[in-house]
Design a protein around this motif. Sequence first.
Motif, PDB file in Angstrom:
ATOM      1  N   UNK A   1       0.825  -1.219   0.000  1.00  0.00           N
ATOM      2  CA  UNK A   1       0.000   0.000   0.000  1.00  0.00           C
ATOM      3  C   UNK A   1       0.855   1.264   0.000  1.00  0.00           C
ATOM      4  N   UNK A   2       2.158   1.093   0.031  1.00  0.00           N
ATOM      5  CA  UNK A   2       3.056   2.251   0.043  1.00  0.00           C
ATOM      6  C   UNK A   2       3.326   2.734  -1.386  1.00  0.00           C
ATOM      7  N   UNK A   3       3.204   4.043  -1.601  1.00  0.00           N
ATOM      8  CA  UNK A   3       3.449   4.625  -2.919  1.00  0.00           C
ATOM      9  C   UNK A   3       4.048   6.015  -2.710  1.00  0.00           C
ATOM     10  N   UNK A   4       5.292   6.212  -3.170  1.00  0.00           N
ATOM     11  CA  UNK A   4       5.981   7.475  -2.904  1.00  0.00           C
ATOM     12  C   UNK A   4       6.762   7.945  -4.132  1.00  0.00           C
ATOM     13  N   UNK A   5       6.877   9.259  -4.277  1.00  0.00           N
ATOM     14  CA  UNK A   5       7.897   9.807  -5.173  1.00  0.00           C
ATOM     15  C   UNK A   5       9.140   9.989  -4.329  1.00  0.00           C
ATOM     16  N   UNK A   6      10.161   9.190  -4.608  1.00  0.00           N
ATOM     17  CA  UNK A   6      11.369   9.252  -3.794  1.00  0.00           C
ATOM     18  C   UNK A   6      12.243  10.452  -4.147  1.00  0.00           C
ATOM     19  N   UNK A   7      12.331  10.770  -5.431  1.00  0.00           N
ATOM     20  CA  UNK A   7      13.249  11.837  -5.840  1.00  0.00           C
ATOM     21  C   UNK A   7      12.885  12.345  -7.223  1.00  0.00           C
TER      22      UNK A   7
END
Length: 228
Positions: free
Chosen positions: A168-174
């Motif tokens: 369920x984790x969704x991120x823009x890291x960089x």
Amino acid sequence: MNNKQHLHILFLLIGLLYGLHSCKDKKPHSKVSLTSHDSILSPQLLNSERIKMTFGSYGIQVLNNSAQLRVSDLYSLHDDKKITRTFAVVRYPEQIDSSYLKEHTKILEGQSIGRVFKQGQWNIEKKSLFFGEILASSDYGDIYKLMGDIVPSKLAIYTYGFHITKGHENHQYAIISEVYHPDYLRLNDLKTMYQDADKYLDESVVSNVLKQVRREMTSNYYPLRTSD
């Protein structure tokens, strides 16, 4: 059987063997060439994987690392000399989520971003922001030296959001900008890899990012390479 018949049969056999040998040689060569081209320009590859496939080796040296910014030299070896294939400028998020803190720590220690998240079983997606070129300038002398002391040249650049997903984790890291050696990737190669590249040619969308990239390209990084 007379001599003429013997010669005729001999010539037929020679022609048959030559034809078989020619066919045998041609098929693998064309197949290998096509497979190699398709593989290297696959958008599914990590940049580190593509450099190794193209040049036979891969290494990374972090030239600048802070809480907000990382500048990296992704290189291959040629006659035991490091040749920069990608000059990468990474803008980290303002806040680091605990779900990828372990991976972020490894990256701060100098490891490849894509490899770290791939090994951590994260799904990686590059969301394109800009495709273009950095025009040749004497201001970028250190970069040309890192690239093997090439003459001032136009350099293709690709800027994208680096997104990671797991469960369920969704991120823009960089936000990552990659500036490529002209013998590695050119703008036309990027357009072949990314069919929708023409939608992302507007420099104004990432103007602040590109200012930072150009500023880093004028920094005096070459001595760091010669001192390691």
